[in-house]
Structure formats: structure tokens, C-alpha cells
Design an enzyme around this catalytic site. Sequence first.
Site, PDB file in Angstrom:
ATOM      1  N   SER A  15      34.962  20.294  40.996  1.00  0.00           N
ATOM      2  CA  SER A  15      35.405  21.127  39.875  1.00  0.00           C
ATOM      3  C   SER A  15      34.979  22.573  40.109  1.00  0.00           C
ATOM      4  O   SER A  15      34.254  22.877  41.063  1.00  0.00           O
ATOM      5  CB  SER A  15      34.814  20.621  38.548  1.00  0.00           C
ATOM      6  OG  SER A  15      33.395  20.724  38.559  1.00  0.00           O
ATOM      7  N   SER A 140      23.937  33.294  42.232  1.00  0.00           N
ATOM      8  CA  SER A 140      24.371  33.812  40.938  1.00  0.00           C
ATOM      9  C   SER A 140      23.879  35.239  40.792  1.00  0.00           C
ATOM     10  O   SER A 140      22.891  35.633  41.421  1.00  0.00           O
ATOM     11  CB  SER A 140      23.792  32.957  39.802  1.00  0.00           C
ATOM     12  OG  SER A 140      24.084  33.519  38.533  1.00  0.00           O
ATOM     13  N   TYR A 153      17.216  28.098  35.527  1.00  0.00           N
ATOM     14  CA  TYR A 153      18.391  28.355  36.356  1.00  0.00           C
ATOM     15  C   TYR A 153      18.173  29.609  37.204  1.00  0.00           C
ATOM     16  O   TYR A 153      18.423  29.597  38.415  1.00  0.00           O
ATOM     17  CB  TYR A 153      19.611  28.517  35.457  1.00  0.00           C
ATOM     18  CG  TYR A 153      20.906  28.800  36.178  1.00  0.00           C
ATOM     19  CD1 TYR A 153      21.513  27.828  36.961  1.00  0.00           C
ATOM     20  CD2 TYR A 153      21.550  30.030  36.049  1.00  0.00           C
ATOM     21  CE1 TYR A 153      22.718  28.066  37.610  1.00  0.00           C
ATOM     22  CE2 TYR A 153      22.753  30.283  36.694  1.00  0.00           C
ATOM     23  CZ  TYR A 153      23.329  29.299  37.464  1.00  0.00           C
ATOM     24  OH  TYR A 153      24.522  29.544  38.116  1.00  0.00           O
ATOM     25  N   LYS A 157      17.899  29.975  41.396  1.00  0.00           N
ATOM     26  CA  LYS A 157      18.771  30.857  42.163  1.00  0.00           C
ATOM     27  C   LYS A 157      17.971  31.936  42.897  1.00  0.00           C
ATOM     28  O   LYS A 157      18.298  32.301  44.036  1.00  0.00           O
ATOM     29  CB  LYS A 157      19.822  31.486  41.246  1.00  0.00           C
ATOM     30  CG  LYS A 157      20.765  30.477  40.605  1.00  0.00           C
ATOM     31  CD  LYS A 157      21.557  29.677  41.647  1.00  0.00           C
ATOM     32  CE  LYS A 157      22.619  28.796  41.013  1.00  0.00           C
ATOM     33  NZ  LYS A 157      23.449  28.095  42.008  1.00  0.00           N
ATOM     34  N   THR A 188      34.860  28.592  34.357  1.00  0.00           N
ATOM     35  CA  THR A 188      34.747  27.198  34.767  1.00  0.00           C
ATOM     36  C   THR A 188      34.028  26.430  33.656  1.00  0.00           C
ATOM     37  O   THR A 188      33.694  26.993  32.613  1.00  0.00           O
ATOM     38  CB  THR A 188      33.945  27.069  36.070  1.00  0.00           C
ATOM     39  OG1 THR A 188      32.572  27.409  35.811  1.00  0.00           O
ATOM     40  CG2 THR A 188      34.502  27.982  37.158  1.00  0.00           C
TER      41      THR A 188
END
Length: 264
Positions: A15, A140, A153, A157, A188
Site C-alpha cells: 500500500s 521522513s 516515530y 526515523k 496515503t
Amino acid sequence: MSFTDKVIWITGASSGIGKHLAIECSNLNAKLILSSRNIEALKAVKTLCKNPLNVKLITLDLEDYTTFKTKVTEAISCFGSIDILVNNGGISQRSLAQETSIDVDKRIMDVNYLGSVALTKTLLPLFIEQQSGHFVVTTSIVGKIGTPLRSSYAASKHALHGFFDSLRAEIHTNNIAVTLVCPGFVNTNISLNALTGNGKAQNKMDNATKNGLAPERFAQLMAKAIYKKKQEVYIAGFKEKLGIYTKRFFPKLLSKMIRKLSVT
């Protein structure tokens, strides 16, 4: 621009960015190995590719490092070699640090950081043996700038940048490239699947994500960066890119700007 005869292995390919990168690379005549935990979703992506006969599917759980040696052997056997590994699989987060279980912190690090590092280390001997290869990593903008609700998160990263910058310096004499791709907001399902403090999915689309760059366009720009073997590229809107340069030259100003972002 073409990836003719190049074998590209993409994780997180069922995805989002991985799916659209697979379609784009197929349009550029690459031979593809697509991986994720969801084999049915991978099958659907395969049907969207230009030449499905040149697309192989391998289920892969980035948290289960014990399978990686077998998975790499299986991947090599698909086309006889691998030219590019795209470490794209990962999960996001939407929760305050003080409300985030340490188990959630650990899972995010296991998937986003250790999973990609472990797979890279398992494939690295092949790249060294063939004296060629290319590691691509989806990080990111948050891998450069920490923002509210994304502490774990952002940490995962940031860690990818540290590891792969070091690795690049170690393997440059082996003709192995490293490309760090930093997305901004891309339309997304990443925010729908983002983990909250108790480990459950947020199940809500962020407005910024909804209004982000179209994944098809992102994939085109990412494929171009891979083809050119860029060391680091920011594929994002003006404000996100501005944040990176503001942090570099005016870090105190950026800190004040970040504090004004919503934390609810």
C-alpha cells in the site's frame, strides 16, 4: 530514465508509497520483488504492474528478524541477484510521549529501525561480493525535525539517518550507494494505521495527510532520486522543506514554530 534489467526489492509494498513505487518502477522496466505481511494486497499490486511476470512476491514481517536469512535467500533466487533494496516498510504514531506505552515505542523502533537495519545487514554480504548495490531508505521529514505526537516515530526515523549515513561511509569503496528519501505529507493511509498510545490504530485520516502529495507523483520523484543515486532527498511541500532549512540555520526559531503546532 529506465530500470531495465535492474532487480528492485521493495518492503512495505502492499500500500501507500511502496505500492505506487512498485507500479512506477515496473513502468520503468524493473524486475520487482515485493514484500509485506499481506500477501493478498501484494497480489493486487502485482496485477497493477506493467509486466506481472517480472514481479515476485515474498511475505515479510519486519519485526521477525529470525526469518531474514531465509527471506534474502528466497529473494536472490527470484531473479539470480538483487540490485536495489528499498527499505520502505514502517508504521507511524499519533500520541503524546507521556501517554505512549513503552511497548509502543519498542514496536515502532523494531519495525521502522531495527527491521530495516537487520534486512540491510543480511543483504549486505551479497552487495559486497558483487561490488555493487543500492540501499534506499524511506525516512521522513520528521527524521530531520521532531514534531508533536510523533516522538517515537521521529526517533525511529532519526535513527535511520544515523545508521545509513555511517554505513554509506563504510561501504563507498564497494561501489554501494545509499539514498535517504524524506517524504513530507503524502496522501496515503499512514495516519489511519498510525499507532496511538495504547498500540491501537488511530483509524482517522489527518487533514495534512489527506491534502498531501499524490502518491503517484511522489513515486515518480522517488524513482528519479533512486535512478540518480541521490544521497538524501526531500520530497515534500514548501513548508516542510522550509522547516528543514530553518532548523539548520535558525534552530531556536524553528523550536518556537514547532511549539505552536497542534497537539490534539
